[in-house]
Design a protein around this motif. Sequence first.
Motif, PDB file in Angstrom:
ATOM      1  N   LEU A 227      35.423  42.064  42.616  1.00 39.02           N
ATOM      2  CA  LEU A 227      36.091  41.434  41.482  1.00 39.02           C
ATOM      3  C   LEU A 227      35.190  41.463  40.248  1.00 39.02           C
ATOM      4  CD1 LEU A 227      37.814  38.316  43.060  1.00 39.02           C
ATOM      5  CD2 LEU A 227      38.944  40.038  41.667  1.00 39.02           C
ATOM      6  N   ARG A 228      35.709  41.945  39.163  1.00 39.32           N
ATOM      7  CA  ARG A 228      34.952  41.980  37.918  1.00 39.32           C
ATOM      8  C   ARG A 228      34.694  40.540  37.438  1.00 39.32           C
ATOM      9  NH1 ARG A 228      37.690  45.635  33.552  1.00 39.32           N
ATOM     10  NH2 ARG A 228      37.313  47.126  35.234  1.00 39.32           N
ATOM     11  N   ASP A 229      33.464  40.307  36.980  1.00 35.12           N
ATOM     12  CA  ASP A 229      33.062  39.004  36.433  1.00 35.12           C
ATOM     13  C   ASP A 229      33.138  37.868  37.451  1.00 35.12           C
ATOM     14  OD1 ASP A 229      32.616  40.153  33.947  1.00 35.12           O
ATOM     15  OD2 ASP A 229      34.660  39.738  33.253  1.00 35.12           O
ATOM     16  N   PHE A 230      33.020  38.210  38.758  1.00 36.47           N
ATOM     17  CA  PHE A 230      33.175  37.160  39.772  1.00 36.47           C
ATOM     18  C   PHE A 230      32.051  36.128  39.699  1.00 36.47           C
ATOM     19  CE2 PHE A 230      32.452  35.432  44.049  1.00 36.47           C
ATOM     20  CZ  PHE A 230      33.667  34.784  44.226  1.00 36.47           C
ATOM     21  N   THR A 231      30.825  36.562  39.377  1.00 36.03           N
ATOM     22  CA  THR A 231      29.721  35.605  39.271  1.00 36.03           C
ATOM     23  C   THR A 231      30.015  34.560  38.211  1.00 36.03           C
ATOM     24  OG1 THR A 231      28.119  37.267  39.987  1.00 36.03           O
ATOM     25  CG2 THR A 231      27.263  35.331  38.833  1.00 36.03           C
ATOM     26  N   LEU A 245      41.658  32.403  44.544  1.00 39.41           N
ATOM     27  CA  LEU A 245      41.555  33.718  43.900  1.00 39.41           C
ATOM     28  C   LEU A 245      41.118  34.778  44.906  1.00 39.41           C
ATOM     29  CD1 LEU A 245      41.449  35.565  41.376  1.00 39.41           C
ATOM     30  CD2 LEU A 245      39.071  34.813  41.078  1.00 39.41           C
ATOM     31  N   LEU A 246      40.102  34.474  45.710  1.00 38.47           N
ATOM     32  CA  LEU A 246      39.615  35.433  46.705  1.00 38.47           C
ATOM     33  C   LEU A 246      40.690  35.752  47.734  1.00 38.47           C
ATOM     34  CD1 LEU A 246      35.961  34.189  47.321  1.00 38.47           C
ATOM     35  CD2 LEU A 246      36.659  36.336  46.234  1.00 38.47           C
ATOM     36  N   ASN A 247      41.385  34.713  48.192  1.00 40.89           N
ATOM     37  CA  ASN A 247      42.441  34.954  49.185  1.00 40.89           C
ATOM     38  C   ASN A 247      43.524  35.866  48.620  1.00 40.89           C
ATOM     39  OD1 ASN A 247      41.283  33.399  51.185  1.00 40.89           O
ATOM     40  ND2 ASN A 247      42.375  31.530  50.630  1.00 40.89           N
ATOM     41  N   GLY A 248      43.954  35.585  47.385  1.00 34.21           N
ATOM     42  CA  GLY A 248      44.971  36.427  46.768  1.00 34.21           C
ATOM     43  C   GLY A 248      44.483  37.841  46.532  1.00 34.21           C
ATOM     44  N   TYR A 249      43.233  37.962  46.109  1.00 31.64           N
ATOM     45  CA  TYR A 249      42.655  39.280  45.836  1.00 31.64           C
ATOM     46  C   TYR A 249      42.558  40.116  47.112  1.00 31.64           C
ATOM     47  CZ  TYR A 249      38.950  42.717  45.034  1.00 31.64           C
ATOM     48  OH  TYR A 249      38.220  43.865  44.989  1.00 31.64           O
ATOM     49  N   PHE A 250      42.010  39.521  48.181  1.00 36.48           N
ATOM     50  CA  PHE A 250      41.855  40.282  49.427  1.00 36.48           C
ATOM     51  C   PHE A 250      43.209  40.610  50.060  1.00 36.48           C
ATOM     52  CE2 PHE A 250      37.388  38.455  49.682  1.00 36.48           C
ATOM     53  CZ  PHE A 250      36.789  39.663  49.341  1.00 36.48           C
ATOM     54  N   ASP A 251      44.188  39.713  49.911  1.00 41.27           N
ATOM     55  CA  ASP A 251      45.531  40.034  50.390  1.00 41.27           C
ATOM     56  C   ASP A 251      46.089  41.240  49.643  1.00 41.27           C
ATOM     57  OD1 ASP A 251      45.635  38.052  52.282  1.00 41.27           O
ATOM     58  OD2 ASP A 251      46.788  36.645  51.056  1.00 41.27           O
ATOM     59  N   ALA A 252      45.921  41.228  48.315  1.00 38.76           N
ATOM     60  CA  ALA A 252      46.455  42.312  47.492  1.00 38.76           C
ATOM     61  C   ALA A 252      45.759  43.637  47.772  1.00 38.76           C
ATOM     62  CB  ALA A 252      46.321  41.954  46.006  1.00 38.76           C
ATOM     63  N   LYS A 266      34.409  45.585  56.220  1.00 41.28           N
ATOM     64  CA  LYS A 266      33.883  44.231  56.036  1.00 41.28           C
ATOM     65  C   LYS A 266      34.202  43.700  54.645  1.00 41.28           C
ATOM     66  CE  LYS A 266      29.663  45.351  56.924  1.00 41.28           C
ATOM     67  NZ  LYS A 266      28.197  45.217  57.160  1.00 41.28           N
ATOM     68  N   PHE A 267      34.176  42.379  54.549  1.00 42.65           N
ATOM     69  CA  PHE A 267      34.247  41.679  53.270  1.00 42.65           C
ATOM     70  C   PHE A 267      32.861  41.109  52.991  1.00 42.65           C
ATOM     71  CE2 PHE A 267      38.541  41.213  55.127  1.00 42.65           C
ATOM     72  CZ  PHE A 267      39.272  41.877  54.152  1.00 42.65           C
ATOM     73  N   ILE A 268      32.393  41.287  51.779  1.00 45.09           N
ATOM     74  CA  ILE A 268      31.051  40.831  51.412  1.00 45.09           C
ATOM     75  C   ILE A 268      31.174  40.015  50.132  1.00 45.09           C
ATOM     76  CG2 ILE A 268      28.647  41.535  51.069  1.00 45.09           C
ATOM     77  CD1 ILE A 268      29.668  44.403  51.968  1.00 45.09           C
ATOM     78  N   GLY A 269      31.231  38.703  50.262  1.00 44.04           N
ATOM     79  CA  GLY A 269      31.436  37.882  49.080  1.00 44.04           C
ATOM     80  C   GLY A 269      32.772  38.204  48.440  1.00 44.04           C
TER      81      GLY A 269
END
Length: 297
Positions: A227-231, A245-252, A266-269
Motif C-alpha cells: 500500500l502506498r503511503d502505508f507508514t 483498510l488492510l482487510n479490504g486491501y488484501f481481499d481486493a 505470504k502477507f508481510i505487513g
Amino acid sequence: MDAPSNIDHVTASSVDDVIHWLTNDTRDERFIDNIFAEMCIRLQQAGIPLKRATLHILIQHPQWLGARMMWADGMREAEMARVDHDVRERSEYIGSPANEIYDGATEVRENFERDRSLGRQHAVYDEMRAKGLTDYVAWPLYHTLGKRHFVTFATDRPGGFDDAYLASLQKILPVLALVSEIRVKNRLARTLLETYVGSHAGDLILAGATRRGTGTTVSAAIMICDLRDFTKISDNWPRDDVIDLLNGYFDAMSEPVVRHGGEILKFIGDGMLAIFPLSEPQACATCCMPCLKPVRP
C-alpha cells in the motif's frame, strides 16, 4: 444410488450395515458432503423415513465460520453453503436450532403437526412446515478437544419419528462424528498450509515432502505489492481503521490473483508476495494485468 419410497420399517441389522459402511468403506472419499449424502440415502434404504437432513460444521478459516451441508429426499449430492463470521448477529441465527445447540442444548425437537403457536418461532421452522415435514430433531456432534458441531434430521411421516427411528439415528452419531472429524482436520491442515506456505508447497508437504534441507525449484513470475503511503497512514489513522483498510486491501488483491492462477505466498505487513508459475503460458502477462495492480487508498 436412488432413494427408496414409502419404506416405513427399520431393523437393527440394516442400520448396522450403514455403520459398517461408514466405518470401513468411506476411507477413499475425501469430502464429507459426499459421505453425508450417501449416508442419508442408505438410512432411507434401511427403513428410516428420512426426508431432509443437514450437517453443520464449524471450521477454522479466516473468511468463514462454518459450512452447512443440506440433503433432501431425491438428492444424490448434498448442497454446500458457507457461513460467515457475522451470522451470529443476524436473525437467521438468533433463536435457530444452531443457536440452541451451540448454547449447550443436547437435543432440539420440534413437532410440526401440532399448533404452530405452541412451537418454536423461527423462519427455519416455517420453511420446514411449508414443505410438509412433520417432525424435526437436531443433536450435537462431538469432535475431540471439545469441538461441537451438529446434525439434523426431518421426516414427513405422519406421527413423525418414533422411538425406534430416533434410536437408530442416534446410533449413527458417534461414527459420523469420527468420519466427519477426519475430513474436517484434513481440510484444516490444507487451509493452514495454503495460508502460510501457499498451495503448491502445501500440496508437497501433504504428499510427504517434510525432510529438512529439501526443496523444489519453481519458475514463476513474481508479484510484490504494498500500500502506498502505508507508514504515514498507520501513524495517523486509528488502529481499527488501519485494520479495516488492510482487510479490504488484501481481499481486493487476493481474489483476482487466485482467480487468474496465481499463488499467494505470504502477507508481510501491508505487502503481499505472489507468484504465477511459468507452467502457465500467460503467467507474465497475467502478472502485469491492470486488475492485479494495487491502487492508491
